[in-house]
Design a protein around this motif. Structure first.
Motif, PDB file in Angstrom:
ATOM      1  N   CYS A   1       0.896  -1.195  -0.227  1.00  0.00           N
ATOM      2  CA  CYS A   1      -0.126  -0.084   0.010  1.00  0.00           C
ATOM      3  C   CYS A   1       0.884   1.214  -0.016  1.00  0.00           C
ATOM      4  CB  CYS A   1      -0.985  -0.003   1.175  1.00  0.00           C
ATOM      5  SG  CYS A   1      -1.997   1.639   1.099  1.00  0.00           S
ATOM      6  N   TYR A   2       0.635   1.996  -1.093  1.00  0.00           N
ATOM      7  CA  TYR A   2       1.582   3.189  -1.235  1.00  0.00           C
ATOM      8  C   TYR A   2       0.679   4.378  -0.961  1.00  0.00           C
ATOM      9  CZ  TYR A   2       4.314   7.016  -3.725  1.00  0.00           C
ATOM     10  OH  TYR A   2       5.154   7.965  -3.873  1.00  0.00           O
ATOM     11  N   LEU A   3       0.939   5.450   0.272  1.00  0.00           N
ATOM     12  CA  LEU A   3       0.226   6.493   0.393  1.00  0.00           C
ATOM     13  C   LEU A   3       0.964   7.574   0.014  1.00  0.00           C
ATOM     14  CD1 LEU A   3      -1.109   5.933   3.925  1.00  0.00           C
ATOM     15  CD2 LEU A   3      -2.094   5.251   1.591  1.00  0.00           C
ATOM     16  N   ASP A   4       0.771   8.190  -1.457  1.00  0.00           N
ATOM     17  CA  ASP A   4       1.466   9.286  -2.017  1.00  0.00           C
ATOM     18  C   ASP A   4       1.171  10.637  -1.491  1.00  0.00           C
ATOM     19  OD1 ASP A   4       3.151  10.674  -3.892  1.00  0.00           O
ATOM     20  OD2 ASP A   4       1.585  10.417  -5.479  1.00  0.00           O
ATOM     21  N   GLU A   5       2.344  11.235  -1.204  1.00  0.00           N
ATOM     22  CA  GLU A   5       2.092  12.650  -0.642  1.00  0.00           C
ATOM     23  C   GLU A   5       1.066  12.558   0.930  1.00  0.00           C
ATOM     24  OE1 GLU A   5       3.755  15.247  -1.316  1.00  0.00           O
ATOM     25  OE2 GLU A   5       4.524  14.732  -2.828  1.00  0.00           O
ATOM     26  N   VAL A   6       1.736  11.835   1.761  1.00  0.00           N
ATOM     27  CA  VAL A   6       0.979  11.421   2.838  1.00  0.00           C
ATOM     28  C   VAL A   6       0.712  12.598   3.860  1.00  0.00           C
ATOM     29  CG1 VAL A   6       2.987  10.884   4.298  1.00  0.00           C
ATOM     30  CG2 VAL A   6       0.888   9.996   4.876  1.00  0.00           C
ATOM     31  N   VAL A   7       1.550  13.799   3.834  1.00  0.00           N
ATOM     32  CA  VAL A   7       1.317  14.692   4.704  1.00  0.00           C
ATOM     33  C   VAL A   7       0.208  15.573   4.156  1.00  0.00           C
ATOM     34  CG1 VAL A   7       3.769  14.976   5.382  1.00  0.00           C
ATOM     35  CG2 VAL A   7       3.019  16.344   3.393  1.00  0.00           C
ATOM     36  N   GLU A   8      -0.421  15.523   3.019  1.00  0.00           N
ATOM     37  CA  GLU A   8      -1.389  16.031   2.477  1.00  0.00           C
ATOM     38  C   GLU A   8      -2.860  15.677   3.541  1.00  0.00           C
ATOM     39  OE1 GLU A   8      -1.646  18.806   0.684  1.00  0.00           O
ATOM     40  OE2 GLU A   8       0.481  18.655  -0.003  1.00  0.00           O
ATOM     41  N   ALA A   9      -2.600  14.585   3.785  1.00  0.00           N
ATOM     42  CA  ALA A   9      -3.743  13.839   4.807  1.00  0.00           C
ATOM     43  C   ALA A   9      -3.791  14.389   6.193  1.00  0.00           C
ATOM     44  CB  ALA A   9      -3.748  12.509   4.860  1.00  0.00           C
ATOM     45  N   ARG A  10      -4.893  14.503   6.869  1.00  0.00           N
ATOM     46  CA  ARG A  10      -4.832  15.119   8.331  1.00  0.00           C
ATOM     47  C   ARG A  10      -4.096  14.138   9.082  1.00  0.00           C
ATOM     48  NH1 ARG A  10     -10.323  15.431   7.218  1.00  0.00           N
ATOM     49  NH2 ARG A  10     -10.603  14.228   8.924  1.00  0.00           N
ATOM     50  N   GLN A  11      -3.252  14.532  10.136  1.00  0.00           N
ATOM     51  CA  GLN A  11      -2.791  13.608  11.101  1.00  0.00           C
ATOM     52  C   GLN A  11      -3.645  12.628  11.965  1.00  0.00           C
ATOM     53  OE1 GLN A  11      -0.250  16.098  13.423  1.00  0.00           O
ATOM     54  NE2 GLN A  11       1.251  16.455  12.105  1.00  0.00           N
ATOM     55  N   ASP A  12      -4.993  13.191  12.075  1.00  0.00           N
ATOM     56  CA  ASP A  12      -5.857  12.317  12.715  1.00  0.00           C
ATOM     57  C   ASP A  12      -6.160  11.314  11.861  1.00  0.00           C
ATOM     58  OD1 ASP A  12      -7.410  13.808  11.164  1.00  0.00           O
ATOM     59  OD2 ASP A  12      -9.103  14.002  12.227  1.00  0.00           O
TER      60      ASP A  12
ATOM     61  N   LEU B   1       4.867  14.974   9.265  1.00  0.00           N
ATOM     62  CA  LEU B   1       4.612  13.606   9.597  1.00  0.00           C
ATOM     63  C   LEU B   1       4.705  13.838  11.391  1.00  0.00           C
ATOM     64  CD1 LEU B   1       6.250  11.035   7.517  1.00  0.00           C
ATOM     65  CD2 LEU B   1       3.597  11.147   7.836  1.00  0.00           C
ATOM     66  N   LYS B   2       3.850  13.226  12.015  1.00  0.00           N
ATOM     67  CA  LYS B   2       4.089  13.239  13.254  1.00  0.00           C
ATOM     68  C   LYS B   2       5.320  12.378  13.838  1.00  0.00           C
ATOM     69  CE  LYS B   2       0.427  11.937  15.897  1.00  0.00           C
ATOM     70  NZ  LYS B   2       0.239  13.223  16.840  1.00  0.00           N
TER      71      LYS B   2
ATOM     72  N   GLN C   1       9.108   7.644  13.409  1.00  0.00           N
ATOM     73  CA  GLN C   1      10.085   6.829  14.001  1.00  0.00           C
ATOM     74  C   GLN C   1       9.563   5.325  13.971  1.00  0.00           C
ATOM     75  OE1 GLN C   1      11.496   8.047  17.896  1.00  0.00           O
ATOM     76  NE2 GLN C   1      11.142  10.030  17.492  1.00  0.00           N
ATOM     77  N   ARG C   2       8.429   5.106  13.104  1.00  0.00           N
ATOM     78  CA  ARG C   2       8.042   3.887  12.867  1.00  0.00           C
ATOM     79  C   ARG C   2       8.660   3.205  11.442  1.00  0.00           C
ATOM     80  NH1 ARG C   2       4.167   5.308  16.743  1.00  0.00           N
ATOM     81  NH2 ARG C   2       3.252   3.600  17.894  1.00  0.00           N
ATOM     82  N   MET C   3       9.309   4.159  10.644  1.00  0.00           N
ATOM     83  CA  MET C   3       9.699   3.751   9.670  1.00  0.00           C
ATOM     84  C   MET C   3      10.957   4.137   8.957  1.00  0.00           C
ATOM     85  SD  MET C   3       6.315   5.590   7.558  1.00  0.00           S
ATOM     86  CE  MET C   3       4.534   5.170   8.095  1.00  0.00           C
ATOM     87  N   VAL C   4      11.514   3.421   7.812  1.00  0.00           N
ATOM     88  CA  VAL C   4      12.727   3.486   7.355  1.00  0.00           C
ATOM     89  C   VAL C   4      12.820   4.670   6.452  1.00  0.00           C
ATOM     90  CG1 VAL C   4      14.620   2.478   5.948  1.00  0.00           C
ATOM     91  CG2 VAL C   4      13.590   1.206   7.876  1.00  0.00           C
ATOM     92  N   ALA C   5      13.771   5.511   6.465  1.00  0.00           N
ATOM     93  CA  ALA C   5      13.585   6.512   5.295  1.00  0.00           C
ATOM     94  C   ALA C   5      14.538   6.507   4.388  1.00  0.00           C
ATOM     95  CB  ALA C   5      13.959   8.075   6.199  1.00  0.00           C
ATOM     96  N   ILE C   6      14.151   6.797   3.082  1.00  0.00           N
ATOM     97  CA  ILE C   6      14.918   6.679   1.972  1.00  0.00           C
ATOM     98  C   ILE C   6      14.724   7.983   1.369  1.00  0.00           C
ATOM     99  CG2 ILE C   6      15.295   5.644  -0.336  1.00  0.00           C
ATOM    100  CD1 ILE C   6      14.155   3.151   0.726  1.00  0.00           C
ATOM    101  N   GLU C   7      16.040   8.739   1.236  1.00  0.00           N
ATOM    102  CA  GLU C   7      15.899  10.173   0.509  1.00  0.00           C
ATOM    103  C   GLU C   7      16.160  10.136  -0.786  1.00  0.00           C
ATOM    104  OE1 GLU C   7      15.757  12.817   2.245  1.00  0.00           O
ATOM    105  OE2 GLU C   7      16.058  12.335   4.456  1.00  0.00           O
ATOM    106  N   PHE C   8      15.392  10.880  -1.618  1.00  0.00           N
ATOM    107  CA  PHE C   8      15.596  11.060  -2.813  1.00  0.00           C
ATOM    108  C   PHE C   8      15.788  12.334  -3.426  1.00  0.00           C
ATOM    109  CE2 PHE C   8      13.167   7.153  -2.864  1.00  0.00           C
ATOM    110  CZ  PHE C   8      13.394   6.554  -4.210  1.00  0.00           C
ATOM    111  N   GLY C   9      16.667  12.435  -4.651  1.00  0.00           N
ATOM    112  CA  GLY C   9      16.946  13.806  -5.159  1.00  0.00           C
ATOM    113  C   GLY C   9      16.931  13.582  -6.706  1.00  0.00           C
ATOM    114  N   PHE C  10      17.247  14.736  -7.427  1.00  0.00           N
ATOM    115  CA  PHE C  10      17.285  14.454  -8.847  1.00  0.00           C
ATOM    116  C   PHE C  10      18.654  13.689  -9.054  1.00  0.00           C
ATOM    117  CE2 PHE C  10      14.719  18.474  -8.389  1.00  0.00           C
ATOM    118  CZ  PHE C  10      13.596  17.874  -8.774  1.00  0.00           C
ATOM    119  N   PRO C  11      18.547  12.901 -10.308  1.00  0.00           N
ATOM    120  CA  PRO C  11      19.644  12.012 -10.553  1.00  0.00           C
ATOM    121  C   PRO C  11      20.713  12.917 -11.131  1.00  0.00           C
ATOM    122  CG  PRO C  11      17.988  11.572 -12.136  1.00  0.00           C
ATOM    123  CD  PRO C  11      17.291  12.526 -10.786  1.00  0.00           C
ATOM    124  N   SER C  12      21.956  12.387 -11.397  1.00  0.00           N
ATOM    125  CA  SER C  12      23.306  13.095 -11.921  1.00  0.00           C
ATOM    126  C   SER C  12      22.732  13.309 -13.466  1.00  0.00           C
ATOM    127  CB  SER C  12      24.378  12.203 -11.939  1.00  0.00           C
ATOM    128  OG  SER C  12      24.268  11.110 -12.467  1.00  0.00           O
TER     129      SER C  12
END
Length: 273
Positions: free
Chosen positions: A100-111, A158-159, A164-175
């Motif tokens: 399950c992929y929640l795209d732009e999750v911060v757009e959803a309310r924290q509740d 994000l709260k 702290q329940r997730m592993v974070a992967i950072e993305f940027g623009f490629p070379s």
């Protein structure tokens, strides 16, 4: 909401660092994952490629301000005079062992996103209060969320208890060399055109102005290339696919058009010329 199964050709994705290795290791350990990066840098395509590699169905939810817990978990619906329960996308993924992929999750309310907590940690459970039951995630279930840190604010973040329940992967623009390959492949343009578009994109990313909230993403470079394939000149394609979407400020737009004219060939140069 979209749902897809891993079939056919693998979604095109070029690995930039160790993100594939990290994602698959976290998935195998039943760990939830958060992808952080600017708009249009390939987060969604990356998830699609990983679901394909892992052989798992993918259920994608585009988050927004009005997204409720019921939208994710499910609700009772009236059908043919009778009340029936309908699973939401999150519940479907939990039952089916999908990602399950929640795209732009911060757009959803924290509740709303707090419902993710028991799924994102060791419990891997989804309480469904309206049914009075708690679902254990089926084997293969994975939870992935993404957001753009550039939009962070006190109200859109994000709260800490979620982070702290997730592993974070950072993305940027490629070379530039990798991005050229991506633009050429996804847009179907030749190497010279892809290279010119990437050089323009790199230049725009170096601009600092209050009127430009987002820089030129790989997505808009690909969009420009696709229009060039349709016969539009490079400058025209870039004006409508890059300058237009990036800003409504007339002064900033004028500056972008000047950059387009400086970095791209004359309007009579098209794909195949």
């Amino acid at each position: 909401m979209t749902s897809s199964a891993p079939r056919g050709t693998r979604p095109y994705y070029v690995s930039v660092d160790d993100e594939e290795q990290v994602f698959k290791a976290a998935y195998r350990q039943n760990m939830s994952i958060v992808l952080k990066g600017p708009t249009g840098c390939g987060k969604t395509r990356f998830v699609e490629a990983m679901a394909y590699d892992l052989g798992r169905p993918l259920i994608t939810v585009s988050c927004h301000d009005d997204l409720t817990t019921a939208d994710l978990v499910g609700r009772y619906l009236l059908r043919g005079g009778e009340t029936e329960w309908a699973d939401g996308p999150l519940t479907r993924a939990v039952r089916e062992g999908a990602i399950c992929y929640l795209d732009e999750v911060v757009e959803a309310r924290q509740d709303t996103t707090v419902v993710l907590h028991p799924l994102a940690d060791y419990r891997r459970q989804l309480p469904i209060e309206r049914l009075g039951e708690t679902l254990d995630a089926a084997p293969g279930f994975g939870l992935v969320v993404s957001y753009n840190p550039g939009y962070q604010s006190v109200l859109k973040d994000l709260k800490d208890s979620t982070r702290q329940r997730m592993v974070a992967i950072e993305f940027g623009f490629p070379s530039p060399d990798v991005e050229e390959k991506i633009v050429a492949s996804e847009a179907g343009v030749n190497t010279d055109i892809a290279s010119a578009l990437v050089r323009l994109g790199q230049a725009i990313r170096r601009v600092e102005t209050a009127g430009l909230r987002e820089v030129a993403s790989t997505r808009v470079l690909i969009a420009s290339g696709r229009l060039i394939v349709e016969g539009l000149s490079m400058r025209t394609a870039a004006r409508v696919a890059i300058a237009g979407p990036l800003t409504d400020d007339a002064l900033v737009a004028g500056g972008l058009i000047e950059m387009i004219d400086a970095y791209l060939p004359d309007d009579n140069v098209r794909q195949g010329d």
